[in-house]
Design a protein around this motif. Sequence first.
Motif, PDB file in Angstrom:
ATOM      1  N   ILE A  18      31.604  34.757  45.707  1.00 23.07           N
ATOM      2  CA  ILE A  18      32.606  35.725  46.175  1.00 23.07           C
ATOM      3  C   ILE A  18      31.967  36.728  47.109  1.00 23.07           C
ATOM      4  O   ILE A  18      32.495  37.030  48.188  1.00 23.07           O
ATOM      5  CB  ILE A  18      33.279  36.431  44.981  1.00 23.07           C
ATOM      6  N   PHE A  19      30.814  37.265  46.716  1.00 21.89           N
ATOM      7  CA  PHE A  19      30.112  38.206  47.593  1.00 21.89           C
ATOM      8  C   PHE A  19      29.804  37.561  48.941  1.00 21.89           C
ATOM      9  O   PHE A  19      30.041  38.154  49.996  1.00 21.89           O
ATOM     10  CB  PHE A  19      28.811  38.668  46.940  1.00 21.89           C
ATOM     11  N   LYS A  20      29.291  36.343  48.905  1.00 15.71           N
ATOM     12  CA  LYS A  20      28.919  35.661  50.148  1.00 15.71           C
ATOM     13  C   LYS A  20      30.136  35.405  51.025  1.00 15.71           C
ATOM     14  O   LYS A  20      30.090  35.605  52.244  1.00 15.71           O
ATOM     15  CB  LYS A  20      28.211  34.341  49.823  1.00 15.71           C
ATOM     16  N   ASP A  21      31.218  34.961  50.391  1.00 14.59           N
ATOM     17  CA  ASP A  21      32.437  34.667  51.162  1.00 14.59           C
ATOM     18  C   ASP A  21      33.021  35.924  51.802  1.00 14.59           C
ATOM     19  O   ASP A  21      33.683  35.833  52.846  1.00 14.59           O
ATOM     20  CB  ASP A  21      33.493  34.027  50.248  1.00 14.59           C
ATOM     21  N   ARG A  22      32.782  37.086  51.218  1.00 12.16           N
ATOM     22  CA  ARG A  22      33.300  38.342  51.767  1.00 12.16           C
ATOM     23  C   ARG A  22      32.356  38.931  52.815  1.00 12.16           C
ATOM     24  O   ARG A  22      32.603  40.030  53.322  1.00 12.16           O
ATOM     25  CB  ARG A  22      33.518  39.358  50.636  1.00 12.16           C
ATOM     26  N   GLY A  23      31.260  38.222  53.103  1.00 12.80           N
ATOM     27  CA  GLY A  23      30.333  38.690  54.133  1.00 12.80           C
ATOM     28  C   GLY A  23      29.304  39.682  53.631  1.00 12.80           C
ATOM     29  O   GLY A  23      28.690  40.414  54.422  1.00 12.80           O
ATOM     30  N   ILE A  24      29.088  39.722  52.326  1.00 12.42           N
ATOM     31  CA  ILE A  24      28.113  40.638  51.732  1.00 12.42           C
ATOM     32  C   ILE A  24      26.829  39.882  51.423  1.00 12.42           C
ATOM     33  O   ILE A  24      26.861  38.793  50.836  1.00 12.42           O
ATOM     34  CB  ILE A  24      28.692  41.279  50.454  1.00 12.42           C
ATOM     35  N   GLU A 299      34.821  40.989  42.981  1.00 15.88           N
ATOM     36  CA  GLU A 299      35.941  41.371  43.847  1.00 15.88           C
ATOM     37  C   GLU A 299      36.019  42.890  43.992  1.00 15.88           C
ATOM     38  O   GLU A 299      36.211  43.416  45.095  1.00 15.88           O
ATOM     39  CB  GLU A 299      37.259  40.834  43.272  1.00 15.88           C
ATOM     40  N   SER A 302      33.123  44.211  46.161  1.00 16.83           N
ATOM     41  CA  SER A 302      33.329  43.809  47.547  1.00 16.83           C
ATOM     42  C   SER A 302      34.413  44.659  48.196  1.00 16.83           C
ATOM     43  O   SER A 302      34.262  45.128  49.333  1.00 16.83           O
ATOM     44  CB  SER A 302      33.708  42.325  47.622  1.00 16.83           C
ATOM     45  N   ASP A 303      35.516  44.867  47.471  1.00 20.61           N
ATOM     46  CA  ASP A 303      36.609  45.689  48.013  1.00 20.61           C
ATOM     47  C   ASP A 303      36.116  47.087  48.358  1.00 20.61           C
ATOM     48  O   ASP A 303      36.466  47.641  49.403  1.00 20.61           O
ATOM     49  CB  ASP A 303      37.752  45.776  47.000  1.00 20.61           C
ATOM     50  N   LEU A 306      33.590  47.095  51.395  1.00 18.40           N
ATOM     51  CA  LEU A 306      34.158  46.676  52.681  1.00 18.40           C
ATOM     52  C   LEU A 306      35.375  47.494  53.119  1.00 18.40           C
ATOM     53  O   LEU A 306      35.586  47.688  54.318  1.00 18.40           O
ATOM     54  CB  LEU A 306      34.531  45.189  52.617  1.00 18.40           C
ATOM     55  N   THR A 307      36.172  47.952  52.156  1.00 15.57           N
ATOM     56  CA  THR A 307      37.424  48.635  52.526  1.00 15.57           C
ATOM     57  C   THR A 307      37.555  50.044  51.964  1.00 15.57           C
ATOM     58  O   THR A 307      38.472  50.773  52.338  1.00 15.57           O
ATOM     59  CB  THR A 307      38.651  47.827  52.049  1.00 15.57           C
TER      60      THR A 307
END
Length: 531
Positions: A18-24, A299, A302-303, A306-307
């Motif tokens: 999940i971290f990788k897919d979110r660009g982290i 999740e 990551s949120d 990133l946001t």
Amino acid sequence: MAPKVLISDKLSAAAVQIFKDRGIEVDFQPDLGKDKDKLAEVIGDYDGLAIRSATKVTEKILENATNLKVIGRAGIGTDNIDKDAASKRGVIVMNTPFGNMITTAEHAIAMMFAVARQIPEASASTHAGKWEKSKFMGVELTGKTLGVIGAGNIGGIVCDRARGLRMKVLAYDPYLSQEKADSMGVTKVELDDLLGRADFITLHVPLTDQTRNILSKENLSKTKKGVRVINCARGGLVDEAALAELLQSGHVAGAAFDVFAEEPATENPLFNLPNVVCTPHLGAATTEAQENVALQVAEQMSDYLLTGAVTNALNMPSVTAEEAKIMGPWIKLSDHLGSFIGQMTDEPIKAINILYDGSVAEMNLEALNCAVVAGIMKRFNPETNMVSAPLTARERGIRISTTNQAQSGAFEGYVKVTVVTDARERSIAGTVFSDGKPRFIQIKGINIDAEIGRHMLYTTNEDVPGIIGTLGNTMGSNGVNIANFTLGRKTAKGEAIALLYVDAPVPDDVIGKLKATGMFQQVRPLQFDVA
């Protein structure tokens, strides 16, 4: 640059992905949490830290966490995190309170069955080749009274399952309303009433100063003879030595514990007593729960990184991704308002009063409060942020109050901040225009319309001719360029203010020259964190 997260405990491969897919950028070192010295050595390289229970996030670790913004705990309990130290450093602490609710509740029910029917002892006896059928006489759950201490998320599920077993359920929870209790089908009682009536008692509260030893020696002595006690919540909620004495005396018929005051528990007063079931903190130990909390923490972290969305934080109000987008300019405005007052106030602050008017009054006011307080507290500590500010204010004994009201003026919405000291009250108001840019609209009750810049100069004076010329000439002759110039006054020849947005910090000697004119009551350079 992409945020960087360290995972120092065992998390599922799906969470890592999940971290990788979110660009982290993610560094998965599942055994690092056991080596506190090594963790302290490397933690400064990371923006986020994802853990379970093995990693202990101490004050020493946090002292080295110079870039850390968020700690994510895959699970409910955060006893292994120094939350005060994290808050002081402005680090958000998140947990995942919903990912293992069912699993933990089911374990409590299973432990209740186990102690009611002496299943572990009967199993060990049978495995040993004995057939001691008459030795293990149990009791039914049907018709018995269950006392639930803490009727929140997990406790509520236990109540529901217990009612399905045709048990009578008493609930003690100071935050449980009568309406909620009625809808759950449980009887809301005080603690002493629960202790005296329950055949089984199960605990489902966090470990706090209020709940520590909630089943103390004194409270355990108030229980009904033959009671059975189940703790699948947190160690430290029960006086284990006192419980052991009551088990040995026969007053307590049995106990089932998944958590202990000291863990890992290799020695405990409850060990090796008859009809005591012990498990090694297995409440959340199912395949489904471990996967759920791992995915959830990935999740959430990551949120946030990133946001700016904040979910399930213990030291910061929750802010959804949608709120973060809408509230971004208002959070920035709130910070600027607080920063202005913080820079203008030299004496100790007694109280901070915040008024929200119109559309902004419908927003997440807890988050906006944190932004205001952060702006003020930066005067005392430049490293202060929205996480650490409320704690800093509380430590200084500053009272914070909030008022919200319907639209009362020309602006669709505005924020007004007032600080109270022994000497005076000082206030400033601001709004966000349609272009998304914050503006100051009132200072000391004087209406203005001021764009906010990184470097500004604030002056107060009597409304007399020559002020504009003196400001302009002094600035110009000393190489200070004015980007924006705002004036305001209460009445003709009354109190007036000027707010200048300049391209660079105003040098001290220029401040001195302005003061030397004798035309200004205050001359104050200001700085704002403007992106």
